[in-house]
Write a protein that holds these residues in place. Structure first.
Motif, short mmCIF file in Angstrom:
data_model
loop_
_atom_site.label_atom_id
_atom_site.label_comp_id
_atom_site.label_asym_id
_atom_site.label_seq_id
_atom_site.Cartn_x
_atom_site.Cartn_y
_atom_site.Cartn_z
N VAL A 162 36.00 58.70 89.67
CA VAL A 162 36.76 57.59 90.24
C VAL A 162 37.66 56.95 89.20
O VAL A 162 38.81 56.62 89.45
N HIS A 163 37.10 56.77 88.01
CA HIS A 163 37.87 56.10 86.95
C HIS A 163 37.32 56.55 85.60
O HIS A 163 36.12 56.69 85.43
N ILE A 164 38.20 56.79 84.64
CA ILE A 164 37.78 57.17 83.30
C ILE A 164 37.96 55.97 82.36
O ILE A 164 39.07 55.47 82.20
N TYR A 165 36.86 55.53 81.76
CA TYR A 165 36.91 54.41 80.82
C TYR A 165 36.94 54.96 79.40
O TYR A 165 35.94 54.96 78.69
N HIS A 166 38.09 55.43 78.99
CA HIS A 166 38.20 56.06 77.66
C HIS A 166 37.89 55.04 76.56
O HIS A 166 37.12 55.33 75.63
N HIS A 167 38.51 53.88 76.65
CA HIS A 167 38.34 52.85 75.62
C HIS A 167 36.87 52.41 75.55
O HIS A 167 36.28 52.32 74.48
N ASP A 168 36.26 52.17 76.72
CA ASP A 168 34.88 51.69 76.77
C ASP A 168 33.89 52.77 76.35
O ASP A 168 32.84 52.45 75.77
N SER A 169 34.20 54.04 76.65
CA SER A 169 33.23 55.11 76.38
C SER A 169 32.90 55.23 74.91
O SER A 169 31.79 55.62 74.54
N ILE A 170 33.85 54.91 74.04
CA ILE A 170 33.58 54.93 72.60
C ILE A 170 32.53 53.88 72.25
O ILE A 170 31.59 54.14 71.48
N LEU A 171 32.67 52.69 72.85
CA LEU A 171 31.68 51.63 72.65
C LEU A 171 30.31 52.07 73.18
O LEU A 171 29.29 51.90 72.51
N PHE A 172 30.30 52.66 74.39
CA PHE A 172 29.03 53.10 74.99
C PHE A 172 28.30 54.08 74.06
O PHE A 172 27.11 53.92 73.77
N ASN A 173 29.02 55.09 73.58
CA ASN A 173 28.39 56.13 72.78
C ASN A 173 27.88 55.61 71.44
O ASN A 173 26.82 56.02 70.97
N ASN A 184 32.57 53.75 60.57
CA ASN A 184 33.62 52.72 60.48
C ASN A 184 33.95 52.10 61.83
O ASN A 184 35.00 51.49 62.01
N PHE A 185 33.04 52.26 62.81
CA PHE A 185 33.30 51.74 64.15
C PHE A 185 33.34 50.21 64.16
O PHE A 185 32.51 49.54 63.54
N ASN A 186 34.31 49.65 64.86
CA ASN A 186 34.43 48.20 65.02
C ASN A 186 34.60 47.85 66.49
O ASN A 186 35.27 48.58 67.24
N ILE A 187 34.00 46.73 66.89
CA ILE A 187 34.18 46.22 68.25
C ILE A 187 35.62 45.76 68.41
O ILE A 187 36.15 45.01 67.57
N LEU A 188 36.28 46.18 69.50
CA LEU A 188 37.67 45.82 69.74
C LEU A 188 37.78 44.92 70.97
O LEU A 188 36.79 44.60 71.62
N LEU A 189 39.00 44.55 71.30
CA LEU A 189 39.27 43.76 72.49
C LEU A 189 39.78 44.69 73.60
O LEU A 189 40.25 45.80 73.34
N GLY A 190 39.66 44.21 74.84
CA GLY A 190 40.26 44.95 75.94
C GLY A 190 39.33 45.85 76.72
O GLY A 190 39.79 46.66 77.52
N TYR A 191 38.01 45.74 76.53
CA TYR A 191 37.07 46.53 77.33
C TYR A 191 37.07 46.01 78.77
O TYR A 191 37.20 44.81 79.00
N SER A 192 36.90 46.94 79.73
CA SER A 192 37.01 46.53 81.13
C SER A 192 35.77 46.82 81.97
O SER A 192 35.62 46.28 83.05
N SER A 223 30.24 46.81 79.33
CA SER A 223 30.79 46.43 78.02
C SER A 223 30.53 44.95 77.73
O SER A 223 30.33 44.57 76.57
N ASP A 224 30.56 44.13 78.77
CA ASP A 224 30.26 42.70 78.59
C ASP A 224 28.87 42.51 78.00
O ASP A 224 28.66 41.69 77.11
N LEU A 225 27.93 43.28 78.52
CA LEU A 225 26.54 43.18 78.09
C LEU A 225 26.36 43.75 76.68
O LEU A 225 25.70 43.14 75.83
N ILE A 226 26.95 44.92 76.44
CA ILE A 226 26.79 45.57 75.14
C ILE A 226 27.36 44.73 74.02
O ILE A 226 26.76 44.61 72.95
N GLN A 227 28.50 44.10 74.27
CA GLN A 227 29.13 43.30 73.22
C GLN A 227 28.30 42.08 72.83
O GLN A 227 28.43 41.57 71.72
N LEU A 228 27.43 41.65 73.74
CA LEU A 228 26.56 40.51 73.43
C LEU A 228 25.41 40.90 72.50
O LEU A 228 24.90 40.06 71.76
#
Length: 264
Positions: A85-96, A119-127, A131-136
Protein backbone atom coordinates in the motif's frame (compact mmCIF):
# COMPACT_ATOMS: atom_id res chain seq x y z
CA UNK A 1 14.38 18.87 36.33
CA UNK A 2 12.28 15.85 37.27
CA UNK A 3 12.55 12.94 34.82
CA UNK A 4 10.26 9.93 34.37
CA UNK A 5 10.39 6.87 32.14
CA UNK A 6 12.64 3.82 32.16
CA UNK A 7 16.27 2.75 31.87
CA UNK A 8 17.78 -0.64 31.15
CA UNK A 9 20.42 -2.33 33.29
CA UNK A 10 21.57 -5.56 31.63
CA UNK A 11 18.42 -7.72 31.72
CA UNK A 12 16.51 -5.45 34.10
CA UNK A 13 14.24 -2.53 33.23
CA UNK A 14 14.09 0.17 35.90
CA UNK A 15 10.94 2.29 35.82
CA UNK A 16 10.72 5.82 37.20
CA UNK A 17 7.01 6.52 37.36
CA UNK A 18 5.12 9.66 38.40
CA UNK A 19 3.47 9.44 41.81
CA UNK A 20 0.57 11.51 42.99
CA UNK A 21 -2.54 11.53 45.19
CA UNK A 22 -4.10 8.06 45.53
CA UNK A 23 -2.35 6.74 42.44
CA UNK A 24 -0.24 4.25 44.34
CA UNK A 25 -0.36 0.96 42.44
CA UNK A 26 2.14 0.34 39.65
CA UNK A 27 -0.68 -0.38 37.20
CA UNK A 28 -2.32 2.97 37.91
CA UNK A 29 0.99 4.82 37.71
CA UNK A 30 1.73 3.25 34.33
CA UNK A 31 -1.73 4.15 33.13
CA UNK A 32 -1.21 7.74 34.30
CA UNK A 33 2.09 7.85 32.44
CA UNK A 34 0.46 6.52 29.24
CA UNK A 35 -2.34 9.08 29.54
CA UNK A 36 0.33 11.77 29.58
CA UNK A 37 2.26 10.23 26.68
CA UNK A 38 -0.92 9.94 24.58
CA UNK A 39 -1.00 13.73 24.44
CA UNK A 40 2.11 13.64 22.22
CA UNK A 41 1.01 10.82 19.90
CA UNK A 42 -1.07 10.64 16.75
CA UNK A 43 -4.38 8.78 17.13
CA UNK A 44 -3.09 5.52 15.64
CA UNK A 45 -0.11 5.41 18.01
CA UNK A 46 -2.05 6.14 21.20
CA UNK A 47 -2.30 3.49 23.90
CA UNK A 48 -5.70 1.95 24.61
CA UNK A 49 -6.60 2.91 28.16
CA UNK A 50 -9.47 0.41 28.27
CA UNK A 51 -7.09 -2.55 28.20
CA UNK A 52 -6.24 -2.70 31.91
CA UNK A 53 -4.14 -5.86 31.43
CA UNK A 54 -1.74 -3.75 29.39
CA UNK A 55 -0.53 -1.95 32.51
CA UNK A 56 0.57 -5.17 34.21
CA UNK A 57 3.68 -4.92 32.01
CA UNK A 58 6.58 -2.54 32.48
CA UNK A 59 6.85 0.55 30.27
CA UNK A 60 9.30 -1.01 27.84
CA UNK A 61 6.99 -3.97 27.21
CA UNK A 62 4.00 -1.65 26.86
CA UNK A 63 5.80 0.30 24.14
CA UNK A 64 7.14 -2.82 22.42
CA UNK A 65 3.69 -4.43 22.31
CA UNK A 66 2.25 -1.32 20.71
CA UNK A 67 5.08 -1.10 18.17
CA UNK A 68 4.71 -4.82 17.34
CA UNK A 69 1.02 -4.28 16.57
CA UNK A 70 1.97 -2.28 13.46
CA UNK A 71 4.16 -5.01 12.00
CA UNK A 72 1.98 -8.12 12.37
CA UNK A 73 4.92 -9.99 13.86
CA UNK A 74 2.62 -12.91 14.57
CA UNK A 75 2.35 -13.38 10.77
CA UNK A 76 6.00 -13.67 9.85
CA UNK A 77 5.16 -16.28 7.20
CA UNK A 78 1.83 -15.26 5.60
CA UNK A 79 0.12 -17.79 3.35
CA UNK A 80 -0.01 -15.36 0.46
CA UNK A 81 1.73 -12.13 -0.42
CA UNK A 82 0.06 -8.87 0.53
CA UNK A 83 -0.45 -5.90 -1.72
CA UNK A 84 1.98 -3.08 -0.98
CA UNK A 85 0.00 0.00 0.00
CA UNK A 86 2.77 2.40 0.94
CA UNK A 87 6.56 2.22 1.25
CA UNK A 88 8.03 4.06 4.24
CA UNK A 89 11.61 4.30 3.04
CA UNK A 90 12.61 7.06 5.47
CA UNK A 91 10.94 5.36 8.46
CA UNK A 92 12.22 1.86 7.61
CA UNK A 93 15.79 2.90 8.41
CA UNK A 94 14.63 3.97 11.88
CA UNK A 95 12.67 0.71 12.32
CA UNK A 96 15.63 -1.49 11.43
CA UNK A 97 18.08 0.35 13.68
CA UNK A 98 15.62 0.13 16.56
CA UNK A 99 15.00 -3.58 15.93
CA UNK A 100 18.76 -4.17 15.88
CA UNK A 101 19.11 -2.61 19.34
CA UNK A 102 16.06 -4.33 20.81
CA UNK A 103 16.37 -7.43 22.99
CA UNK A 104 12.98 -8.57 21.75
CA UNK A 105 13.66 -11.75 19.69
CA UNK A 106 10.85 -11.05 17.22
CA UNK A 107 12.14 -7.57 16.49
CA UNK A 108 15.71 -8.80 16.14
CA UNK A 109 14.47 -11.44 13.68
CA UNK A 110 12.89 -8.76 11.48
CA UNK A 111 16.23 -6.94 11.25
CA UNK A 112 18.53 -9.96 11.07
CA UNK A 113 19.59 -9.24 7.49
CA UNK A 114 20.01 -5.50 8.02
CA UNK A 115 23.30 -3.72 8.65
CA UNK A 116 23.97 -1.91 11.90
CA UNK A 117 24.85 1.75 11.35
CA UNK A 118 27.12 3.09 14.09
CA UNK A 119 26.67 6.66 12.80
CA UNK A 120 22.86 6.49 12.73
CA UNK A 121 21.05 9.64 13.92
CA UNK A 122 17.37 10.31 14.54
CA UNK A 123 16.06 12.69 11.87
CA UNK A 124 12.93 14.75 11.30
CA UNK A 125 10.07 13.96 8.96
CA UNK A 126 9.01 10.43 9.96
CA UNK A 127 5.39 9.71 9.06
CA UNK A 128 4.53 6.18 10.27
CA UNK A 129 2.66 5.99 13.62
CA UNK A 130 5.22 3.51 14.99
CA UNK A 131 7.90 6.15 14.47
CA UNK A 132 6.22 8.36 17.07
CA UNK A 133 6.59 5.59 19.62
CA UNK A 134 10.12 4.57 18.67
CA UNK A 135 11.43 8.12 18.86
CA UNK A 136 10.23 8.34 22.46
CA UNK A 137 12.21 5.31 23.60
CA UNK A 138 15.15 5.17 21.17
CA UNK A 139 17.77 7.89 20.78
CA UNK A 140 19.63 6.18 17.95
CA UNK A 141 22.17 4.55 20.24
CA UNK A 142 20.25 2.95 23.11
CA UNK A 143 16.72 2.13 24.18
CA UNK A 144 15.59 4.17 27.16
CA UNK A 145 13.13 6.92 27.92
CA UNK A 146 13.66 9.78 30.36
CA UNK A 147 11.19 12.63 29.84
CA UNK A 148 10.72 16.02 31.48
CA UNK A 149 7.78 15.53 33.86
CA UNK A 150 6.91 19.23 33.88
CA UNK A 151 6.57 19.18 30.10
CA UNK A 152 4.28 16.15 29.91
CA UNK A 153 2.27 17.39 32.93
CA UNK A 154 1.70 20.71 31.15
CA UNK A 155 0.75 19.01 27.88
CA UNK A 156 -1.74 16.75 29.71
CA UNK A 157 -3.49 19.66 31.40
CA UNK A 158 -3.62 21.57 28.11
CA UNK A 159 -5.19 18.65 26.23
CA UNK A 160 -7.74 17.94 28.95
CA UNK A 161 -9.09 21.49 29.30
CA UNK A 162 -12.74 21.48 28.29
CA UNK A 163 -13.43 23.27 25.02
CA UNK A 164 -16.22 25.84 25.15
CA UNK A 165 -17.74 28.40 22.83
CA UNK A 166 -15.91 31.74 22.96
CA UNK A 167 -13.00 30.18 24.88
CA UNK A 168 -9.53 30.00 23.36
CA UNK A 169 -6.87 27.79 24.91
CA UNK A 170 -3.25 28.11 23.78
CA UNK A 171 -0.09 26.34 24.84
CA UNK A 172 2.76 28.81 25.20
CA UNK A 173 5.30 26.56 26.92
CA UNK A 174 5.74 26.55 29.87
CA UNK A 175 2.38 28.32 30.24
CA UNK A 176 -1.20 27.64 29.20
CA UNK A 177 -3.36 30.65 28.40
CA UNK A 178 -7.14 30.72 28.48
CA UNK A 179 -8.90 33.68 26.86
CA UNK A 180 -12.60 33.98 27.63
CA UNK A 181 -14.99 36.93 28.00
CA UNK A 182 -12.13 39.42 27.66
CA UNK A 183 -10.13 37.83 30.51
CA UNK A 184 -6.76 36.16 30.02
CA UNK A 185 -5.88 33.48 32.57
CA UNK A 186 -2.42 31.98 32.79
CA UNK A 187 -1.90 28.44 34.09
CA UNK A 188 1.63 27.56 35.15
CA UNK A 189 1.82 23.78 35.80
CA UNK A 190 4.77 22.37 37.75
CA UNK A 191 5.25 18.90 39.15
CA UNK A 192 6.14 19.91 42.70
CA UNK A 193 4.91 18.95 46.14
CA UNK A 194 2.73 21.50 47.91
CA UNK A 195 2.13 21.50 51.67
CA UNK A 196 -0.40 24.18 52.70
CA UNK A 197 1.29 24.38 56.12
CA UNK A 198 4.67 25.10 54.55
CA UNK A 199 3.89 27.37 51.63
CA UNK A 200 7.22 29.14 52.14
CA UNK A 201 8.77 26.24 50.20
CA UNK A 202 6.91 27.52 47.14
CA UNK A 203 7.79 31.20 47.76
CA UNK A 204 9.82 31.37 44.55
CA UNK A 205 6.86 30.13 42.47
CA UNK A 206 4.48 32.52 44.24
CA UNK A 207 6.84 35.48 43.77
CA UNK A 208 7.21 34.67 40.07
CA UNK A 209 3.43 34.46 39.77
CA UNK A 210 2.90 37.93 41.21
CA UNK A 211 5.70 39.36 39.04
CA UNK A 212 4.01 37.97 35.92
CA UNK A 213 0.60 39.20 37.06
CA UNK A 214 1.95 42.73 37.62
CA UNK A 215 4.17 43.02 34.56
CA UNK A 216 2.58 40.93 31.81
CA UNK A 217 -0.68 41.13 29.90
CA UNK A 218 -2.60 38.60 31.97
CA UNK A 219 -5.57 39.10 34.30
CA UNK A 220 -5.29 35.95 36.42
CA UNK A 221 -2.47 33.61 37.34
CA UNK A 222 -3.00 30.05 38.56
CA UNK A 223 -0.14 27.86 39.76
CA UNK A 224 -1.06 24.22 39.10
CA UNK A 225 0.49 21.31 41.03
CA UNK A 226 -0.33 17.61 41.46
CA UNK A 227 -2.90 16.93 44.15
CA UNK A 228 -1.59 15.48 47.44
CA UNK A 229 -3.07 14.16 50.65
CA UNK A 230 -2.71 17.62 52.25
CA UNK A 231 -3.26 19.71 49.13
CA UNK A 232 -6.81 18.99 47.99
CA UNK A 233 -8.30 22.46 47.65
CA UNK A 234 -7.42 25.70 45.95
CA UNK A 235 -5.25 28.07 47.96
CA UNK A 236 -5.77 31.79 47.47
CA UNK A 237 -2.61 33.84 47.99
CA UNK A 238 -2.99 37.62 48.32
CA UNK A 239 -0.25 40.03 47.29
CA UNK A 240 0.73 43.41 48.72
CA UNK A 241 -1.75 45.14 46.43
CA UNK A 242 -5.19 43.83 45.55
CA UNK A 243 -3.70 41.17 43.31
CA UNK A 244 -4.09 37.50 44.16
CA UNK A 245 -3.09 34.20 42.66
CA UNK A 246 -4.46 30.70 43.07
CA UNK A 247 -2.61 27.48 43.74
CA UNK A 248 -4.64 24.65 42.21
CA UNK A 249 -4.38 20.88 42.89
CA UNK A 250 -4.69 18.68 39.79
CA UNK A 251 -5.99 15.16 40.34
CA UNK A 252 -5.17 11.96 38.43
CA UNK A 253 -7.47 9.71 40.46
CA UNK A 254 -9.37 8.86 37.25
CA UNK A 255 -6.40 6.59 36.50
CA UNK A 256 -7.67 4.21 39.20
CA UNK A 257 -10.96 3.63 37.41
CA UNK A 258 -11.35 0.42 35.50
CA UNK A 259 -14.04 -0.50 33.01
CA UNK A 260 -16.89 -2.18 34.79
CA UNK A 261 -17.79 -5.66 33.65
CA UNK A 262 -21.45 -6.58 33.27
CA UNK A 263 -22.49 -9.30 35.61
CA UNK A 264 -24.99 -11.94 34.50
Amino acid sequence: MRKVGFMQYKDHTKEILPKTYKVNEKKSQRKMFCIMINQFLCDEAKFSLKNTDLFKNNLLNIFENKIESFFQIYKLRPEKSQKIVHIYHHDSILFNQYFKHSKNPKMRYLAKDMDYKSNFNILLGYSHPASDLIQLIFNGKEIEMMLDLNKIFTQTIYRRIKQEINKTVTLDTPYIHIDQHGIRTRLYPRWKHVDPKNLHKRNKDISEGFTQLNNEEIDQCYLVYPKTENFKRHILVKGESSNQIKMIPYSFTFCNKEKKQCQK
